[in-house]
Design a protein around this motif. Structure first.
Motif, short mmCIF file in Angstrom:
data_model
loop_
_atom_site.label_atom_id
_atom_site.label_comp_id
_atom_site.label_asym_id
_atom_site.label_seq_id
_atom_site.Cartn_x
_atom_site.Cartn_y
_atom_site.Cartn_z
N PHE A 137 0.85 -1.25 0.17
CA PHE A 137 -0.08 -0.05 0.01
C PHE A 137 0.92 1.18 0.04
O PHE A 137 2.05 1.13 0.44
CB PHE A 137 -0.76 -0.07 1.17
CG PHE A 137 -0.35 -0.34 2.42
CD1 PHE A 137 0.26 0.69 3.13
CD2 PHE A 137 -0.28 -1.64 2.82
CE1 PHE A 137 1.03 0.20 4.62
CE2 PHE A 137 0.28 -2.21 4.00
CZ PHE A 137 0.94 -1.02 4.94
N VAL A 138 0.37 2.41 -0.55
CA VAL A 138 0.88 3.65 -0.51
C VAL A 138 -0.43 4.53 -0.29
O VAL A 138 -1.44 4.47 -0.67
CB VAL A 138 1.39 3.86 -2.04
CG1 VAL A 138 1.97 5.41 -1.95
CG2 VAL A 138 2.30 2.74 -2.55
N GLU A 170 3.59 11.25 14.24
CA GLU A 170 3.69 10.35 15.35
C GLU A 170 2.33 9.76 15.65
O GLU A 170 2.22 8.51 15.92
CB GLU A 170 3.98 11.21 16.72
CG GLU A 170 4.11 10.44 17.84
CD GLU A 170 5.10 9.25 17.93
OE1 GLU A 170 4.67 8.41 18.79
OE2 GLU A 170 6.04 9.45 17.17
N THR A 171 0.97 10.51 15.41
CA THR A 171 -0.17 9.88 15.32
C THR A 171 -0.16 8.84 14.39
O THR A 171 -0.81 7.55 14.81
CB THR A 171 -1.29 10.90 15.26
OG1 THR A 171 -0.90 11.87 16.03
CG2 THR A 171 -2.56 10.29 15.14
N PHE A 172 0.27 8.82 13.28
CA PHE A 172 0.11 7.88 12.29
C PHE A 172 1.11 6.56 12.57
O PHE A 172 0.47 5.37 12.54
CB PHE A 172 0.70 8.44 10.69
CG PHE A 172 0.85 7.10 10.13
CD1 PHE A 172 -0.04 6.44 9.24
CD2 PHE A 172 2.20 6.36 9.77
CE1 PHE A 172 -0.18 5.43 8.65
CE2 PHE A 172 2.41 5.40 8.90
CZ PHE A 172 1.27 4.85 8.38
N MET A 216 5.35 -3.82 7.61
CA MET A 216 6.16 -2.59 7.41
C MET A 216 5.55 -1.31 6.94
O MET A 216 4.94 -1.34 6.13
CB MET A 216 7.30 -3.15 6.40
CG MET A 216 8.71 -3.31 6.51
SD MET A 216 9.40 -2.90 8.04
CE MET A 216 11.02 -2.22 7.39
N GLU A 217 5.95 -0.53 7.64
CA GLU A 217 5.39 1.00 7.14
C GLU A 217 6.53 1.98 7.21
O GLU A 217 7.54 1.97 8.30
CB GLU A 217 4.39 1.64 8.25
CG GLU A 217 3.15 0.85 8.54
CD GLU A 217 2.01 0.99 7.95
OE1 GLU A 217 1.70 1.81 7.30
OE2 GLU A 217 0.92 0.30 8.30
N CYS A 218 6.75 2.80 6.00
CA CYS A 218 7.79 3.18 5.79
C CYS A 218 7.42 4.80 5.49
O CYS A 218 6.84 5.26 4.68
CB CYS A 218 8.82 2.86 4.68
SG CYS A 218 9.09 0.99 4.87
N TRP A 219 7.94 5.80 6.10
CA TRP A 219 8.04 7.52 6.20
C TRP A 219 8.55 7.82 5.04
O TRP A 219 9.84 7.74 5.19
CB TRP A 219 8.23 7.93 7.46
CG TRP A 219 7.55 9.27 7.73
CD1 TRP A 219 8.37 10.59 7.24
CD2 TRP A 219 6.38 9.85 7.59
NE1 TRP A 219 7.57 11.71 7.53
CE2 TRP A 219 6.24 11.22 7.64
CE3 TRP A 219 5.19 9.04 7.84
CZ2 TRP A 219 5.14 11.94 8.04
CZ3 TRP A 219 3.98 9.99 8.19
CH2 TRP A 219 4.03 11.26 8.39
N GLU A 237 1.88 17.02 3.23
CA GLU A 237 1.51 15.69 3.32
C GLU A 237 2.89 14.95 2.99
O GLU A 237 3.89 15.39 2.09
CB GLU A 237 0.60 14.89 2.48
CG GLU A 237 -0.75 15.54 2.86
CD GLU A 237 -1.97 14.90 2.21
OE1 GLU A 237 -2.94 14.85 2.63
OE2 GLU A 237 -1.72 14.76 0.89
N THR A 238 2.96 13.50 3.51
CA THR A 238 4.19 12.60 3.39
C THR A 238 3.88 11.50 2.72
O THR A 238 2.82 10.88 3.16
CB THR A 238 5.21 12.55 4.54
OG1 THR A 238 5.69 13.87 5.03
CG2 THR A 238 6.32 11.53 4.14
N VAL A 239 4.47 11.02 1.85
CA VAL A 239 4.14 9.50 1.23
C VAL A 239 4.51 8.61 2.18
O VAL A 239 5.77 8.65 2.56
CB VAL A 239 4.64 9.38 -0.30
CG1 VAL A 239 4.49 7.82 -0.84
CG2 VAL A 239 3.94 10.31 -1.22
N VAL A 240 3.65 7.50 2.56
CA VAL A 240 3.99 6.33 3.07
C VAL A 240 3.94 5.23 2.19
O VAL A 240 2.84 4.87 1.62
CB VAL A 240 3.14 6.48 4.61
CG1 VAL A 240 3.19 4.87 5.15
CG2 VAL A 240 3.35 7.52 5.52
N PHE A 241 4.87 4.31 2.41
CA PHE A 241 4.77 3.02 1.54
C PHE A 241 5.01 1.77 2.56
O PHE A 241 5.68 1.94 3.56
CB PHE A 241 6.13 3.06 0.87
CG PHE A 241 6.30 1.65 -0.14
CD1 PHE A 241 5.34 1.45 -0.95
CD2 PHE A 241 7.38 0.77 0.07
CE1 PHE A 241 5.63 0.43 -1.61
CE2 PHE A 241 7.74 -0.19 -0.49
CZ PHE A 241 6.87 -0.69 -1.51
#
Length: 117
Positions: free
Chosen positions: A7-8, A17-19, A39-42, A64-68
């Motif tokens: 997922f992205v 931090e909430t995420f 795995m969650e990557c900022w 916003e920042t993309v999370v992969f």
């Protein structure tokens, strides 16, 4: 043969931090139902594209920042059996653990590995 959910998504940068807390809770739930790894990557090097890119795919906004991320399952059968239970788990309901991002812009899918080195 293992099975991968990938997922992205775009997360408001101020919600990092909430995420992380949200993702950690969700990760424990996925693992309780059989996931081998979560795995969650900022994103910190996620360039904009001209034709396509991660930021374009999730319609990332300036703040916003993309999370992969990905979840590794022992098999598709385990994943398929677990997913309804995960989605019904009380710890992941919106009132208990609201998503700190716009879930409508999340891209996700299930994948069968073709190379695993």
């Amino acid at each position: 043969m293992s099975y991968i959910d990938g997922f992205v998504l775009a997360v408001p940068t101020a919600n990092r931090e909430t995420f992380r807390e949200h993702a950690e809770t969700a990760g424990h739930v996925f693992k309780e139902y059989g996931a081998l790894k979560v795995m969650e990557c900022w994103g910190d090097d996620v360039p904009d594209g001209e034709v396509t890119s991660f930021p374009m795919a999730v319609k990332r906004k300036e703040d916003e920042t993309v999370v992969f991320g990905w979840i590794i399952w022992p098999s598709q059968a385990v994943r398929d059996e677990a997913m309804p239970k995960v989605m019904e788990d009380s710890r992941l309901q919106m009132d208990a653990n609201p998503m700190p991002f716009d879930g409508k812009r999340m891209i996700y899918g299930g994948f069968t590995p073709v190379v695993d080195l």
